[in-house]
Motif scaffolding. Structure first.
Motif, mmCIF file in Angstrom:
data_model
loop_
_atom_site.group_PDB
_atom_site.id
_atom_site.type_symbol
_atom_site.label_atom_id
_atom_site.label_comp_id
_atom_site.label_asym_id
_atom_site.label_seq_id
_atom_site.Cartn_x
_atom_site.Cartn_y
_atom_site.Cartn_z
ATOM 1 N N LEU A 247 7.391 2.720 -7.918
ATOM 2 C CA LEU A 247 6.371 2.343 -6.936
ATOM 3 C C LEU A 247 5.001 2.120 -7.584
ATOM 4 N N PRO A 248 4.534 3.051 -8.433
ATOM 5 C CA PRO A 248 3.183 2.860 -9.004
ATOM 6 C C PRO A 248 3.048 1.603 -9.863
ATOM 7 N N SER B 18 -2.701 -5.228 -1.269
ATOM 8 C CA SER B 18 -2.804 -3.855 -1.781
ATOM 9 C C SER B 18 -3.218 -2.841 -0.728
ATOM 10 N N SER B 19 -3.822 -3.312 0.353
ATOM 11 C CA SER B 19 -4.256 -2.348 1.384
ATOM 12 C C SER B 19 -3.397 -2.434 2.644
ATOM 13 N N THR B 20 -2.297 -3.183 2.547
ATOM 14 C CA THR B 20 -1.423 -3.348 3.713
ATOM 15 C C THR B 20 -0.080 -2.682 3.444
ATOM 16 N N GLU B 21 0.487 -2.052 4.468
ATOM 17 C CA GLU B 21 1.785 -1.395 4.294
ATOM 18 C C GLU B 21 2.919 -2.403 4.442
ATOM 19 N N TYR C 74 11.572 6.801 -9.441
ATOM 20 C CA TYR C 74 11.146 6.091 -8.231
ATOM 21 C C TYR C 74 9.684 6.411 -7.911
ATOM 22 N N GLU C 75 9.371 7.711 -7.935
ATOM 23 C CA GLU C 75 8.027 8.151 -7.554
ATOM 24 C C GLU C 75 6.980 7.842 -8.616
ATOM 25 N N TYR D 216 6.646 0.718 -0.939
ATOM 26 C CA TYR D 216 8.047 0.295 -0.769
ATOM 27 C C TYR D 216 8.293 -1.151 -1.184
ATOM 28 N N GLN E 162 2.497 -1.578 -7.816
ATOM 29 C CA GLN E 162 1.154 -1.564 -7.209
ATOM 30 C C GLN E 162 0.093 -1.905 -8.243
ATOM 31 N N GLN E 163 0.238 -1.310 -9.415
ATOM 32 C CA GLN E 163 -0.795 -1.516 -10.436
ATOM 33 C C GLN E 163 -0.767 -2.931 -11.004
ATOM 34 N N GLN F 255 0.816 -1.228 0.000
ATOM 35 C CA GLN F 255 0.000 0.000 0.000
ATOM 36 C C GLN F 255 0.843 1.270 0.000
ATOM 37 N N ASP F 256 1.951 1.256 0.744
ATOM 38 C CA ASP F 256 2.812 2.446 0.776
ATOM 39 C C ASP F 256 3.868 2.422 -0.323
#
Lengths: 446, 293
Positions: A399-400, A257-260, A394-395, A201, A403-404, A198-199
């Motif tokens: 990361l994205p 996806s909803s956990t850090e 990186y940003e 990393y 996640q996607q 989620q975050d």
């Protein structure tokens, strides 16, 4: 205060008192200058308590016991470690010792002329032993001494392996073995692989492990940003395709996806997830919490690059700004932090290992921790490739994309396309940095 | 009025004006200046409109703008919801003062505190989804913060819930200052509750509603950073699904070392906000005039 006193306090007395107070303040202001003549004063801006509790105690203890200079430490906030230093350096107000994350996180400051090489200031022997890693080198010089290590690892839960009928003493080494282990874990109703993204990393860690599978050197990775290589080429986005495959097979924990990141690692420690990414500094606590039922492993191999299957080693470090008042005194303090007594103190106060190769490992009582340090810290290892990634990439891509892909929004191939576009954007936004990146690739074997 | 007394008022306010110019004016000038430079560290070479060109050609920037615009959909909900609750409280239900405090509570609490709690509640296996599954509404157990398709709406829900608290208090305060005799007269004339609200209360609420709408629009365009930072994992995620202009600026300045780009976007955001402040001042002026009348 009585009314009588107020009445008797004349304007002349007020002026006299003010003058005396002013003189006192002025003298007080001179005192530090006088004291500075008696002993060297060093400002040290550091970071790390946030990820390694106990480091503050170590810094305080070291500063207290150091007699050659007065060291004034200041713990920096995570969000401003780089910007605060760069702004101070640009205005000539940098500290004498600066905490430095590895790779691009300090290399940009090198290129801006804010850091000075440590060669000739700190002895070569100390630099080498401190494990600064290859990513601290530019133009044949080294800019950091290692402080504490971050072995980048995969972990697995041995109890979960037992439940799934897997050999808990033998972690999967190839991708096929890994997929077979995933199937068995899934059959035993244990989420085979994952954690928390989620975050974001997790995506960074994954990239560091997985891109290495298809490259021959750290320098080759840089080509992906400078435009000499292309993320759209299958071998450079295969790592995201593998993520896509894992998602399609239903191998991720449903809440990924909803956990850090760290709560995600807790799921592995709790046995709810079989395998996943972690970092060495967590292993002592996680091993203790599970009575030694956490195993460490290198990412299972699917790629054909020379870096595939190698343990990844990263370290946090310290350096000396270009305009440090007394670089020799700063270097002496950095050497002091690498002395056997300080290495021992770091271990005692943080429970973690110093990055220095000369640390006496006999004090490590947990076999899991000792084994990990032997394999990741003291054996041949490779640098952490995510530390080569420009901030913008990186940003906006690193990361994205992960996640996607994990949530099924894009495919691995589309992730490669997006990464290519963002790398191109980065070159447009930062034309002055591209050339330095190209030079850096030479130091990194590109 | 002699020469001295004509200048005296200006002299009195001069120190404050100088201070304000230093605190706000100087940074503003520097931001405008930086937006035309490729800044590294604390300065850099002049590059004209290049920063604006790069930003305006970047899909991520437009995606951020689009998210801000989508979040504007929250404003009508906030207005209607706030009005509804304020009208109900205005009826002075039993315990209405307590309800008023409870409803205003979210606005007093810091956004990060609320967001952290919301994040726990709305995790895929969190309490909200557990309850939904338990009552058989599995199809509603969405990945509230982990899905690119849903996360922005979750942020919007949080914004509506918290920012409505201000609306409720504003509207209620206005209602409590209305002339009771008008309501009484309407009641005597046989007007029902809806007619009293529609024909008596709402016309007198126009100015405060305008004020609330404009401030809400400004909030959503330039003050939702804390919401998206907390819910979007600090990155505007998942993916870039909750990226907004403020976070874009923060990332450019802090995380990608591009102060020139951050300045260019800040200038654009400043100008847009300025455009919105004009109707805000107009609404306030009208309010003052009405009160005076």
């Amino acid at each position: 205060m009585t009314g009588k006193w107020r009445q008797s306090f004349s304007r002349r007395e007020l002026l006299r008192t003010s003058a005396a107070a002013g003189a006192g303040v002025a003298l007080g202001g001179m005192l530090p200058a006088w004291r500075a003549r008696a002993a060297t004063e060093l400002n040290m801006w550091w970071w790390g308590e946030q990820e390694l509790p106990g480091l503050q105690a170590f810094v305080d203890d070291s500063v207290k016991k150091y007699t050659a200079a007065t060291v004034k430490p200041m713990l920096q906030d995570t969000a401003v470690v780089i910007s605060q230093f760069q702004t101070a350096a640009a205005s000539g107000e940098a500290p004498d010792i600066q905490f430095l994350w590895n790779g691009i996180y300090h290399m940009e400051s090198v290129w801006l002329g804010y850091l000075q090489p440590l060669n000739g200031l700190v002895s070569d022997e100390v630099i080498q032993a401190s494990n600064p890693t290859l990513l601290s080198n530019f133009g044949g010089n080294t800019y950091r001494v290692g402080w504490y290590p971050l072995p980048m690892i995969w972990i697995y839960n041995k109890d979960a392996f037992d439940k799934a009928g897997l050999d808990a003493d033998k972690a999967p080494q190839t991708w096929d073995e890994f997929l077979a282990a995933c199937e068995k874990l899934k059959s035993a109703s244990i989420a085979p692989v994952g954690g928390g993204i989620q975050d974001g990393y997790w995506g960074e860690w994954y990239f560091g492990h997985a891109l290495a599978q298809n490259v021959d050197s750290a320098g080759e990775t840089i080509g992906l940003f400078t435009g000499e290589r292309d993320f759209r080429e299958p071998k450079y986005h295969e790592h995201w395709v593998k993520l896509e495959e894992l998602r399609k097979a239903g191998f991720f924990n449903p809440e990924i996806s909803s956990t850090e990141l760290y709560p995600g690692i807790d799921l592995i420690v709790a046995g709810k997830v079989g395998m996943g990414l972690s970092v060495g500094s967590r292993v002592p606590a996680d091993s203790k919490a599970t009575n030694g039922r956490i195993g460490t492993m290198v990412m299972p191999v699917y790629g054909k690059g020379k870096l595939a299957g190698q343990p990844i080693f990263d370290s946090q470090g310290l350096g000396i700004p270009a305009k440090a008042k007394d670089p020799k005194a700063a270097a002496a303090f950095l050497e002091y932090l690498q002395s056997p007594d300080r290495l021992k103190a770091l271990h005692e106060l943080t429970g973690w290992i110093p990055a220095n190769k000369n640390f006496d490992v006999s004090v490590l009582t947990d076999p899991t921790v000792r084994d990990m340090w032997q394999r990741w810290g003291l054996s041949p290892n490779i640098p952490y490739l995510s530390n080569l990634v420009p901030g913008q990439f990186y940003e906006q891509a690193l990361l994205p994309t992960a996640q996607q892909v994990v949530e099924g929004k894009i495919t691995g191939e589309q992730a490669g396309e997006l990464a290519y576009n963002v790398a191109k954007e980065w070159r447009d936004f930062n034309p002055d940095i591209v050339e330095n990146y190209q030079k850096w690739a030479v130091d990194l074997g590109g | 009025m002699n020469q001295t007394s004509r200048f005296a008022p200006y002299l009195y306010v001069a120190p404050l004006v100088a201070l304000l110019l230093f605190v706000f004016g100087y940074p503003l000038i520097r931001i405008f200046e930086f937006s035309f430079k490729m800044v590294r560290g604390i300065d850099g070479p002049w590059i004209g409109l290049r920063n604006y060109e790069l930003v305006l050609n970047q899909p991520l920037f437009w995606e951020s703008v689009q998210h801000n615009l989508l979040l504007l959909l929250a404003v009508p909900f906030m207005v209607v919801w706030s009005l509804l609750i304020a009208v109900v409280l205005y009826e002075r239900l039993k315990g209405w003062k307590l309800y008023r405090v409870v409803l205003f509570l979210p606005y007093i609490l810091a956004i990060p505190i609320i967001a952290v709690i919301m994040k726990k509640l709305f995790q895929f296996n969190g309490p909200v989804n557990e309850v939904l599954r338990w009552i058989g509404l599995d199809f509603l157990a969405l990945d509230w913060i982990g899905s690119s398709d849903v996360a922005l709406w979750t942020v919007m829900m949080l914004i509506i819930w918290r920012e409505s608290a201000l609306g409720i208090i504003l509207f209620l305060a206005r209602m409590l200052s209305l002339d009771e005799s008008l309501m009484e007269a309407a009641r005597l004339e046989g007007a029902n509750w809806w007619q009293r609200v529609w024909h008596v209360i709402l016309p007198q609420m126009k100015v405060v509603m305008e004020f609330y709408i404009v401030t809400s629009i400004i909030t959503i365009l330039s003050a939702v950073f804390a919401y998206v930072y907390m819910i979007g994992g600090g990155r505007g995620g998942p993916g870039t699904s909750t990226m907004v202009v403020e976070l874009y600026i923060f990332n450019a300045l802090i995380r990608t070392s591009l102060p020139g780009i951050a300045s260019a976007v800040s200038v654009m955001l400043f100008l847009v906000s300025l455009l919105l402040i004009v109707p805000l001042f107009a609404a306030r002026r009208r309010a003052n005039e009405e009160e005076t009348a």
